[in-house]
Enzyme design. Structure first.
Site, PDB file in Angstrom:
ATOM      1  N   SER A 137       0.842  -0.755   0.153  1.00 54.87           N
ATOM      2  CA  SER A 137      -0.060   0.037   0.048  1.00 54.87           C
ATOM      3  C   SER A 137       0.737   1.520   0.259  1.00 54.87           C
ATOM      4  O   SER A 137       0.560   1.920  -0.301  1.00 54.87           O
ATOM      5  CB  SER A 137      -0.809   0.060   1.103  1.00 54.87           C
ATOM      6  OG  SER A 137      -1.289  -1.045   1.633  1.00 54.87           O
ATOM      7  N   HIS A 158      -1.714  -2.930  -6.927  1.00 55.92           N
ATOM      8  CA  HIS A 158      -2.110  -2.558  -5.322  1.00 55.92           C
ATOM      9  C   HIS A 158      -3.950  -2.982  -5.729  1.00 55.92           C
ATOM     10  O   HIS A 158      -4.771  -1.517  -6.831  1.00 55.92           O
ATOM     11  CB  HIS A 158      -1.854  -1.318  -5.564  1.00 55.92           C
ATOM     12  CG  HIS A 158      -2.387  -0.905  -4.289  1.00 55.92           C
ATOM     13  ND1 HIS A 158      -3.211   0.330  -3.942  1.00 55.92           N
ATOM     14  CD2 HIS A 158      -2.121  -1.488  -2.760  1.00 55.92           C
ATOM     15  CE1 HIS A 158      -2.980   0.642  -2.668  1.00 55.92           C
ATOM     16  NE2 HIS A 158      -2.980  -0.416  -2.018  1.00 55.92           N
ATOM     17  N   GLU A 170      -4.926  -0.439  -9.308  1.00 53.82           N
ATOM     18  CA  GLU A 170      -2.907   0.187  -9.575  1.00 53.82           C
ATOM     19  C   GLU A 170      -2.137  -0.301  -9.914  1.00 53.82           C
ATOM     20  O   GLU A 170      -1.951  -0.427  -9.520  1.00 53.82           O
ATOM     21  CB  GLU A 170      -2.913   1.521  -8.673  1.00 53.82           C
ATOM     22  CG  GLU A 170      -4.002   2.248  -8.350  1.00 53.82           C
ATOM     23  CD  GLU A 170      -3.485   3.576  -6.398  1.00 53.82           C
ATOM     24  OE1 GLU A 170      -4.009   4.347  -6.513  1.00 53.82           O
ATOM     25  OE2 GLU A 170      -2.918   2.606  -5.848  1.00 53.82           O
ATOM     26  N   ASN A 208      -3.994   5.745  -2.191  1.00 56.85           N
ATOM     27  CA  ASN A 208      -3.737   5.621  -0.494  1.00 56.85           C
ATOM     28  C   ASN A 208      -2.925   7.002   0.064  1.00 56.85           C
ATOM     29  O   ASN A 208      -2.977   7.812   0.504  1.00 56.85           O
ATOM     30  CB  ASN A 208      -2.849   5.036  -0.358  1.00 56.85           C
ATOM     31  CG  ASN A 208      -3.545   3.363   0.220  1.00 56.85           C
ATOM     32  OD1 ASN A 208      -4.283   3.703   0.225  1.00 56.85           O
ATOM     33  ND2 ASN A 208      -3.193   2.121   0.753  1.00 56.85           N
TER      34      ASN A 208
HETATM   35  N1  3HC Z   1     -17.348 -10.343  -0.884  1.00 56.28           N
HETATM   36  C1  3HC Z   1     -17.875 -10.505  -1.978  1.00 56.28           C
HETATM   37  N2  3HC Z   1     -19.709  -9.106  -2.507  1.00 56.28           N
HETATM   38  C2  3HC Z   1     -19.018  -8.413  -0.820  1.00 56.28           C
HETATM   39  C3  3HC Z   1     -18.430  -8.426  -0.397  1.00 56.28           C
HETATM   40  C4  3HC Z   1     -16.774  -9.546  -0.395  1.00 56.28           C
HETATM   41  N3  3HC Z   1     -16.057  -8.947   0.416  1.00 56.28           N
HETATM   42  N4  3HC Z   1     -18.552  -7.294   0.483  1.00 56.28           N
HETATM   43  C5  3HC Z   1     -19.787  -6.386   0.024  1.00 56.28           C
HETATM   44  N5  3HC Z   1     -20.316  -7.329  -1.405  1.00 56.28           N
HETATM   45  C6  3HC Z   1     -20.977  -7.287  -1.471  1.00 56.28           C
HETATM   46  C7  3HC Z   1     -22.565  -6.925  -0.960  1.00 56.28           C
HETATM   47  O1  3HC Z   1     -22.441  -8.680  -1.413  1.00 56.28           O
HETATM   48  C8  3HC Z   1     -23.617  -6.923  -1.729  1.00 56.28           C
HETATM   49  O2  3HC Z   1     -23.823  -7.079  -2.896  1.00 56.28           O
HETATM   50  P1  3HC Z   1     -24.944  -6.389  -3.374  1.00 56.28           P
HETATM   51  O3  3HC Z   1     -24.994  -5.662  -4.117  1.00 56.28           O
HETATM   52  O4  3HC Z   1     -26.099  -7.539  -4.156  1.00 56.28           O
HETATM   53  O5  3HC Z   1     -26.250  -6.762  -2.011  1.00 56.28           O
HETATM   54  C9  3HC Z   1     -22.791  -5.484  -1.976  1.00 56.28           C
HETATM   55  O6  3HC Z   1     -21.125  -5.456  -2.402  1.00 56.28           O
HETATM   56  C10 3HC Z   1     -22.641  -4.140  -1.347  1.00 56.28           C
HETATM   57  O7  3HC Z   1     -22.075  -4.800   0.078  1.00 56.28           O
HETATM   58  P2  3HC Z   1     -23.249  -4.273   1.421  1.00 56.28           P
HETATM   59  O8  3HC Z   1     -24.607  -4.335   1.013  1.00 56.28           O
HETATM   60  O9  3HC Z   1     -22.803  -5.209   2.100  1.00 56.28           O
HETATM   61  O10 3HC Z   1     -22.647  -2.670   1.740  1.00 56.28           O
HETATM   62  P3  3HC Z   1     -22.710  -0.963   1.231  1.00 56.28           P
HETATM   63  O11 3HC Z   1     -23.370  -0.678   0.340  1.00 56.28           O
HETATM   64  O12 3HC Z   1     -22.167  -0.901   2.111  1.00 56.28           O
HETATM   65  O13 3HC Z   1     -21.122  -1.691   0.397  1.00 56.28           O
HETATM   66  C11 3HC Z   1     -18.839  -1.943   0.767  1.00 56.28           C
HETATM   67  C12 3HC Z   1     -19.539  -2.355   1.551  1.00 56.28           C
HETATM   68  C13 3HC Z   1     -19.041  -2.227  -0.922  1.00 56.28           C
HETATM   69  C14 3HC Z   1     -17.545  -2.252   1.090  1.00 56.28           C
HETATM   70  C15 3HC Z   1     -18.756  -0.120   0.806  1.00 56.28           C
HETATM   71  O14 3HC Z   1     -19.363   0.209   2.336  1.00 56.28           O
HETATM   72  C16 3HC Z   1     -17.110   0.600   0.416  1.00 56.28           C
HETATM   73  O15 3HC Z   1     -17.270   1.021  -1.015  1.00 56.28           O
HETATM   74  N6  3HC Z   1     -16.703   1.384   0.900  1.00 56.28           N
HETATM   75  C17 3HC Z   1     -15.654   1.476   1.237  1.00 56.28           C
HETATM   76  C18 3HC Z   1     -14.467   1.408   0.438  1.00 56.28           C
HETATM   77  C19 3HC Z   1     -13.025   1.621   0.302  1.00 56.28           C
HETATM   78  O16 3HC Z   1     -12.917   2.652   0.722  1.00 56.28           O
HETATM   79  N7  3HC Z   1     -12.346   1.167   0.577  1.00 56.28           N
HETATM   80  C20 3HC Z   1     -10.674   1.450  -0.664  1.00 56.28           C
HETATM   81  C21 3HC Z   1      -9.731   1.088   0.660  1.00 56.28           C
HETATM   82  S1  3HC Z   1      -8.106   1.529   1.030  1.00 56.28           S
HETATM   83  C22 3HC Z   1      -8.095   0.342   0.557  1.00 56.28           C
HETATM   84  O17 3HC Z   1      -8.459  -1.148   0.142  1.00 56.28           O
HETATM   85  C23 3HC Z   1      -6.388   0.314   0.065  1.00 56.28           C
HETATM   86  C24 3HC Z   1      -5.006  -0.401   0.940  1.00 56.28           C
HETATM   87  O18 3HC Z   1      -4.145  -0.589   0.586  1.00 56.28           O
HETATM   88  C25 3HC Z   1      -5.575  -0.010   2.232  1.00 56.28           C
END
Ligand code: 3HC
Length: 265
Positions: A137, A158, A170, A208
């Site tokens: 990251s 990434h 990325e 990030n």
């Molecule tokens: N595997 C498969 N499907 C998943 C899942 C997983 N782990 N997590 C969520 N889903 C699916 C759900 O089943 C759901 O499907 P549906 O549309 O058929 O119902 C859909 O995704 C949406 O999930 P939820 O209804 O449970 O909840 P949300 O609508 O709140 O979405 C989320 C969840 C996609 C995680 C959303 O909250 C989100 O986009 N959050 C921000 C995540 C983010 O910013 N990530 C980047 C972080 S930085 C990073 O990772 C970099 C690292 O280097 C630090």
């Protein structure tokens, strides 16, 4: 096309065997999307318990994916899950696990010395054509690659959490990554269903570099007592349209991971 019988560039560009080292949150997600796209995948971890956890996480995630993709065809959904799981092997022997890999993706702890130890070891045993990539990251890809003899076949891939859902990848090119390697990484990213962007080997890359200071500032805002945790999260969800508030996202990414990133910087 018989693997191993070709020396032509075009043929050797195909990535079909992928080894993912580290079966945590990111590694298991990366292994899952690769297997979903038809790759043969080996997941490597330090012990059986960690492999078991990775397998369970992938199974649960695949069930969520199948529920959506095969809403009206649950039988096809079951087949999709078992086919995908069937393309994955588990291993605790890292040297063995890289022996037939076209691409090795490292997703282990964010510590340079640990990554160096790993890459030095696998560089000695992986085939000459194998491309190495790190899912780091925040650490320098060039510095990670420095212990290997294949700096031209080394780049950054990434991903974002949750990997099966987030559409971005990325792709990081250092000044030593060859054009051929870079092209193969881009192609593979598209093949596993991601939209790729390219960034130089710069701290935090794009996402990030912007996201981590934002999350850290939210923690400071809270520490200063300027607003409650709930209100900070509500503010950014409703005021800026983010799916999660910054403190919720900090928990989701992992406080430990975020601390490693900040310390590294
Ligand atoms: N595997 C498969 N499907 C998943 C899942 C997983 N782990 N997590 C969520 N889903 C699916 C759900 O089943 C759901 O499907 P549906 O549309 O058929 O119902 C859909 O995704 C949406 O999930 P939820 O209804 O449970 O909840 P949300 O609508 O709140 O979405 C989320 C969840 C996609 C995680 C959303 O909250 C989100 O986009 N959050 C921000 C995540 C983010 O910013 N990530 C980047 C972080 S930085 C990073 O990772 C970099 C690292 O280097 C630090």
């Amino acid at each position: 096309f018989v693997r191993g019988f070709s020396t032509s560039k075009a043929m050797s560009s195909t990535i079909s065997q992928v080894t993912v080292i580290g079966g945590g949150l990111m590694g298991s997600g990366i292994a899952q999307v690769a297997a979903q796209a038809g790759n043969s995948v080996v997941i490597c971890e330090v012990n059986d318990k960690a492999l078991q956890n990775a397998q369970t996480r992938i199974q649960t995630s695949l069930e969520r994916v199948a529920k959506k993709m095969y809403k009206d065809k649950p039988e096809d959904g079951k087949k999709f899950i078992s086919d995908t799981m069937g393309r994955m092997k588990l291993s605790t022997a890292v040297n063995d696990a890289v022996k037939s890999a076209d691409l090795v993706i490292e997703a282990i702890v964010e510590k340079m010395e640990v990554k160096h130890k790993l890459f030095k070891e696998i560089d000695a045993v992986a085939p000459g054509h194998t491309i190495f990539a790190s899912n780091t990251s925040s650490l320098s890809i060039k510095e990670i690659a420095s212990v290997t003899k294949r700096k031209d076949k080394f780049g950054g891939l990434h991903f974002f959490n949750p990997v099966p859902v987030m559409k971005l990848l990325e792709v990081i090119k250092t000044d030593e990554t060859s054009e051929d390697t870079y092209k193969k990484l881009l192609e593979w990213g598209k093949a596993v269903g991601k939209t790729t962007i390219t960034c130089k080997d710069t701290p935090g890359f794009v996402v990030n570099r912007l996201l981590v200071p934002y999350m850290a500032e939210a923690a400071r805002l809270y520490e200063r007592g300027d607003a409650s945790a709930r209100d900070i999260d509500t503010a950014m969800k409703l005021g800026a349209g983010y799916p999660m508030g910054p403190l919720e996202l900090l928990d989701y990414v992992g406080l430990d991971t975020t601390k490693f990133i900040l310390d590294g910087w």
